[in-house]
Motif scaffolding. Structure first.
Motif, PDB file in Angstrom:
ATOM      1  N   GLY A 242      61.939   9.477  54.055  1.00 44.16           N
ATOM      2  CA  GLY A 242      62.428   9.917  55.357  1.00 44.16           C
ATOM      3  C   GLY A 242      61.655  11.092  55.928  1.00 44.16           C
ATOM      4  O   GLY A 242      62.235  11.982  56.560  1.00 44.16           O
ATOM      5  N   GLY A 243      60.351  11.099  55.705  1.00 49.05           N
ATOM      6  CA  GLY A 243      59.523  12.180  56.212  1.00 49.05           C
ATOM      7  C   GLY A 243      59.436  13.382  55.302  1.00 49.05           C
ATOM      8  O   GLY A 243      58.677  14.329  55.574  1.00 49.05           O
ATOM      9  N   ARG A 244      60.195  13.372  54.214  1.00 46.07           N
ATOM     10  CA  ARG A 244      60.135  14.471  53.252  1.00 46.07           C
ATOM     11  C   ARG A 244      58.892  14.336  52.379  1.00 46.07           C
ATOM     12  O   ARG A 244      58.368  13.242  52.173  1.00 46.07           O
ATOM     13  CB  ARG A 244      61.381  14.475  52.369  1.00 46.07           C
ATOM     14  CG  ARG A 244      62.702  14.474  53.090  1.00 46.07           C
ATOM     15  CD  ARG A 244      63.048  15.788  53.724  1.00 46.07           C
ATOM     16  NE  ARG A 244      62.985  16.924  52.815  1.00 46.07           N
ATOM     17  CZ  ARG A 244      63.645  18.067  53.018  1.00 46.07           C
ATOM     18  NH1 ARG A 244      64.438  18.197  54.073  1.00 46.07           N
ATOM     19  NH2 ARG A 244      63.528  19.067  52.175  1.00 46.07           N
ATOM     20  N   THR A 245      58.443  15.449  51.860  1.00 45.04           N
ATOM     21  CA  THR A 245      57.246  15.469  51.012  1.00 45.04           C
ATOM     22  C   THR A 245      57.620  15.336  49.547  1.00 45.04           C
ATOM     23  O   THR A 245      58.553  15.993  49.073  1.00 45.04           O
ATOM     24  CB  THR A 245      56.470  16.786  51.217  1.00 45.04           C
ATOM     25  OG1 THR A 245      56.103  16.893  52.601  1.00 45.04           O
ATOM     26  CG2 THR A 245      55.212  16.819  50.352  1.00 45.04           C
ATOM     27  N   HIS A 246      56.890  14.470  48.847  1.00 44.79           N
ATOM     28  CA  HIS A 246      57.092  14.322  47.401  1.00 44.79           C
ATOM     29  C   HIS A 246      56.232  15.333  46.661  1.00 44.79           C
ATOM     30  O   HIS A 246      55.040  15.446  46.921  1.00 44.79           O
ATOM     31  CB  HIS A 246      56.713  12.905  46.960  1.00 44.79           C
ATOM     32  CG  HIS A 246      56.636  12.750  45.479  1.00 44.79           C
ATOM     33  ND1 HIS A 246      57.766  12.737  44.686  1.00 44.79           N
ATOM     34  CD2 HIS A 246      55.580  12.634  44.639  1.00 44.79           C
ATOM     35  CE1 HIS A 246      57.404  12.603  43.419  1.00 44.79           C
ATOM     36  NE2 HIS A 246      56.087  12.539  43.368  1.00 44.79           N
ATOM     37  N   TRP A 247      56.853  16.060  45.732  1.00 45.09           N
ATOM     38  CA  TRP A 247      56.099  16.994  44.889  1.00 45.09           C
ATOM     39  C   TRP A 247      56.949  17.335  43.672  1.00 45.09           C
ATOM     40  O   TRP A 247      58.159  17.484  43.786  1.00 45.09           O
ATOM     41  CB  TRP A 247      55.762  18.277  45.649  1.00 45.09           C
ATOM     42  CG  TRP A 247      54.556  18.991  45.101  1.00 45.09           C
ATOM     43  CD1 TRP A 247      54.516  19.897  44.088  1.00 45.09           C
ATOM     44  CD2 TRP A 247      53.214  18.827  45.533  1.00 45.09           C
ATOM     45  NE1 TRP A 247      53.230  20.317  43.856  1.00 45.09           N
ATOM     46  CE2 TRP A 247      52.396  19.668  44.737  1.00 45.09           C
ATOM     47  CE3 TRP A 247      52.604  18.048  46.510  1.00 45.09           C
ATOM     48  CZ2 TRP A 247      51.030  19.752  44.900  1.00 45.09           C
ATOM     49  CZ3 TRP A 247      51.228  18.137  46.674  1.00 45.09           C
ATOM     50  CH2 TRP A 247      50.462  18.981  45.872  1.00 45.09           C
ATOM     51  N   ALA A 248      56.313  17.431  42.522  1.00 47.92           N
ATOM     52  CA  ALA A 248      56.992  17.856  41.302  1.00 47.92           C
ATOM     53  C   ALA A 248      56.328  19.123  40.786  1.00 47.92           C
ATOM     54  O   ALA A 248      55.191  19.439  41.152  1.00 47.92           O
ATOM     55  CB  ALA A 248      56.936  16.757  40.243  1.00 47.92           C
ATOM     56  N   VAL A 249      57.027  19.851  39.938  1.00 52.14           N
ATOM     57  CA  VAL A 249      56.508  21.110  39.403  1.00 52.14           C
ATOM     58  C   VAL A 249      55.963  20.869  38.001  1.00 52.14           C
ATOM     59  O   VAL A 249      56.719  20.689  37.051  1.00 52.14           O
ATOM     60  CB  VAL A 249      57.601  22.200  39.380  1.00 52.14           C
ATOM     61  CG1 VAL A 249      57.039  23.492  38.778  1.00 52.14           C
ATOM     62  CG2 VAL A 249      58.135  22.448  40.779  1.00 52.14           C
ATOM     63  N   ASP A 250      54.657  20.837  37.883  1.00 50.29           N
ATOM     64  CA  ASP A 250      54.006  20.673  36.586  1.00 50.29           C
ATOM     65  C   ASP A 250      53.424  21.973  36.054  1.00 50.29           C
ATOM     66  O   ASP A 250      53.170  22.093  34.860  1.00 50.29           O
ATOM     67  CB  ASP A 250      52.885  19.626  36.685  1.00 50.29           C
ATOM     68  CG  ASP A 250      53.425  18.232  36.973  1.00 50.29           C
ATOM     69  OD1 ASP A 250      54.448  17.868  36.372  1.00 50.29           O
ATOM     70  OD2 ASP A 250      52.826  17.526  37.795  1.00 50.29           O
ATOM     71  N   SER A 251      53.188  22.935  36.945  1.00 47.26           N
ATOM     72  CA  SER A 251      52.564  24.201  36.551  1.00 47.26           C
ATOM     73  C   SER A 251      53.094  25.313  37.448  1.00 47.26           C
ATOM     74  O   SER A 251      53.685  25.041  38.507  1.00 47.26           O
ATOM     75  CB  SER A 251      51.041  24.106  36.695  1.00 47.26           C
ATOM     76  OG  SER A 251      50.683  24.040  38.073  1.00 47.26           O
ATOM     77  N   PRO A 252      52.877  26.575  37.062  1.00 50.37           N
ATOM     78  CA  PRO A 252      53.321  27.683  37.919  1.00 50.37           C
ATOM     79  C   PRO A 252      52.738  27.622  39.325  1.00 50.37           C
ATOM     80  O   PRO A 252      53.397  28.045  40.287  1.00 50.37           O
ATOM     81  CB  PRO A 252      52.832  28.923  37.154  1.00 50.37           C
ATOM     82  CG  PRO A 252      52.835  28.491  35.719  1.00 50.37           C
ATOM     83  CD  PRO A 252      52.379  27.055  35.754  1.00 50.37           C
ATOM     84  N   ASP A 253      51.537  27.089  39.468  1.00 47.64           N
ATOM     85  CA  ASP A 253      50.924  26.993  40.800  1.00 47.64           C
ATOM     86  C   ASP A 253      51.729  26.084  41.726  1.00 47.64           C
ATOM     87  O   ASP A 253      51.724  26.269  42.953  1.00 47.64           O
ATOM     88  CB  ASP A 253      49.491  26.464  40.687  1.00 47.64           C
ATOM     89  CG  ASP A 253      48.542  27.467  40.052  1.00 47.64           C
ATOM     90  OD1 ASP A 253      48.878  28.679  40.053  1.00 47.64           O
ATOM     91  OD2 ASP A 253      47.485  27.051  39.551  1.00 47.64           O
ATOM     92  N   ASP A 254      52.415  25.093  41.147  1.00 45.93           N
ATOM     93  CA  ASP A 254      53.209  24.175  41.962  1.00 45.93           C
ATOM     94  C   ASP A 254      54.403  24.854  42.615  1.00 45.93           C
ATOM     95  O   ASP A 254      54.924  24.364  43.625  1.00 45.93           O
ATOM     96  CB  ASP A 254      53.692  22.994  41.116  1.00 45.93           C
ATOM     97  CG  ASP A 254      52.573  22.047  40.735  1.00 45.93           C
ATOM     98  OD1 ASP A 254      51.667  21.832  41.565  1.00 45.93           O
ATOM     99  OD2 ASP A 254      52.604  21.527  39.601  1.00 45.93           O
ATOM    100  N   LEU A 255      54.855  25.969  42.041  1.00 48.55           N
ATOM    101  CA  LEU A 255      56.013  26.658  42.613  1.00 48.55           C
ATOM    102  C   LEU A 255      55.742  27.088  44.051  1.00 48.55           C
ATOM    103  O   LEU A 255      56.600  26.933  44.933  1.00 48.55           O
ATOM    104  CB  LEU A 255      56.377  27.882  41.765  1.00 48.55           C
ATOM    105  CG  LEU A 255      56.894  27.614  40.354  1.00 48.55           C
ATOM    106  CD1 LEU A 255      57.104  28.934  39.628  1.00 48.55           C
ATOM    107  CD2 LEU A 255      58.193  26.823  40.392  1.00 48.55           C
ATOM    108  N   LYS A 256      54.543  27.619  44.302  1.00 49.13           N
ATOM    109  CA  LYS A 256      54.209  28.073  45.655  1.00 49.13           C
ATOM    110  C   LYS A 256      54.171  26.903  46.624  1.00 49.13           C
ATOM    111  O   LYS A 256      54.621  27.008  47.769  1.00 49.13           O
ATOM    112  CB  LYS A 256      52.861  28.798  45.637  1.00 49.13           C
ATOM    113  CG  LYS A 256      52.876  30.099  44.842  1.00 49.13           C
ATOM    114  CD  LYS A 256      51.511  30.762  44.857  1.00 49.13           C
ATOM    115  CE  LYS A 256      51.518  32.052  44.042  1.00 49.13           C
ATOM    116  NZ  LYS A 256      50.180  32.698  44.012  1.00 49.13           N
ATOM    117  N   ARG A 257      53.625  25.767  46.159  1.00 45.87           N
ATOM    118  CA  ARG A 257      53.567  24.588  47.018  1.00 45.87           C
ATOM    119  C   ARG A 257      54.969  24.090  47.354  1.00 45.87           C
ATOM    120  O   ARG A 257      55.264  23.763  48.508  1.00 45.87           O
ATOM    121  CB  ARG A 257      52.747  23.489  46.319  1.00 45.87           C
ATOM    122  CG  ARG A 257      52.695  22.164  47.070  1.00 45.87           C
ATOM    123  CD  ARG A 257      52.128  22.312  48.451  1.00 45.87           C
ATOM    124  NE  ARG A 257      52.036  21.036  49.137  1.00 45.87           N
ATOM    125  CZ  ARG A 257      51.971  20.894  50.448  1.00 45.87           C
ATOM    126  NH1 ARG A 257      51.991  21.967  51.225  1.00 45.87           N
ATOM    127  NH2 ARG A 257      51.883  19.694  51.000  1.00 45.87           N
TER     128      ARG A 257
END
Length: 271
Positions: A242-257
């Motif tokens: 529904g227009g939302r972005t898919h993202w999972a947290v694999d590393s600390p850098d992903d937290l900012k994303r």
């Protein structure tokens, strides 16, 4: 094998000692811990009889209890998150007919995608495992292809037959796309990104854990290939974010994303 009843449990495996991100479930994302966000997503799914966190660490357990969540302590010897989910399901007061494995780092999972898997299991009683996938457009395809070219491992794709049963899962991008003319005029491609969300019939989950890993699972490091190697069909349910972005947290850098995505798109559910 058919399911005996319609009871549904969402179990969230959460391990403290991740080698890539120690203490990941307790990491803060825009003012709330990751595990609190996942629990809130699960609680927003209608028709679910039980939601609990399965962990091997008292720090996580204490935190989950602090916000009113249910928690099951599982052994540190669990080989992976799927086994941890089974061990937790075995300890519930009521044995669920359908078990949802909602991974503890999937903080941007829309609740309606979980509902889609539950609906598929109810609609087709012979389905023993169901998982989700999102069809990719050229923009998302190019982003994934660029990431792969730079050596990133994350991002799994899946192919499936006309009945929706998986043919193969891979860390490579499948099928190969020669050019964008393979789309259907909508800008979408015949490439589906797998979402690591699973619904199991309880008895199938028990059987799955007892099976030996095969060479394909060993090569790709993808647990779901064990089912295919042993002839267990996996139903792939196409979902729309529904227009939302898919993202999972694999590393600390992903937290900012992830924080940036939440800032742009807002929270999926409230606290």
């Amino acid at each position: 094998m058919t399911k005996a009843s319609s009871s549904v449990a969402i179990i969230i495996p959460a391990r403290y000692g991740s080698s890539r991100f120690l203490g990941k479930p307790l990491a803060m994302i825009t003012g709330r811990t990751m595990i609190n966000r996942i629990w809130s997503l699960a609680r927003a799914v209608p028709g679910v009889d039980e939601v609990c966190v399965a962990t091997d660490d008292e720090r996580i357990a204490e935190h989950v209890r602090s916000f009113g969540g249910d928690v099951v302590i599982t052994s540190k010897e669990c080989a992976n998150g799927t086994e941890r989910v089974l061990r937790a399901a075995e300890m519930l007061a009521t044995t669920p007919a359908i078990v949802l494995n909602l991974q503890g780092d999937a903080v941007l999972t829309p609740p309606w995608t979980i509902t889609a898997l539950i609906d598929e299991m109810h609609r087709n009683p012979t389905v023993e495992i169901a998982t989700a996938a999102v069809r990719m457009d050229m923009r998302s395809y190019e982003a994934l292809r660029t990431a792969k070219q730079h050596g990133e491992v994350g991002g799994t794709t899946v192919t499936f037959d006309r009945r929706g049963n998986a043919l193969y899962f891979s860390k490579s991008i499948i099928p190969f796309v020669r050019d964008d003319k393979q789309g259907d005029g909508t800008g979408l491609l015949p490439v589906f990104r797998h979402i690591g969300l699973y619904a199991y019939g309880y008895e199938c989950l028990r059987r799955y854990i007892s099976l030996e890993p095969g060479p394909l699972e060993g090569s790709e490091r993808l647990e779901q290939l064990r089912a295919l190697e042993h002839g267990i069909p996996v139903r792939v349910v196409e979902v729309d974010y529904g227009g939302r972005t898919h993202w999972a947290v694999d590393s600390p850098d992903d937290l900012k994303r992830v924080e940036a995505i939440i800032g742009e798109e807002g929270d999926l559910v409230g606290a």
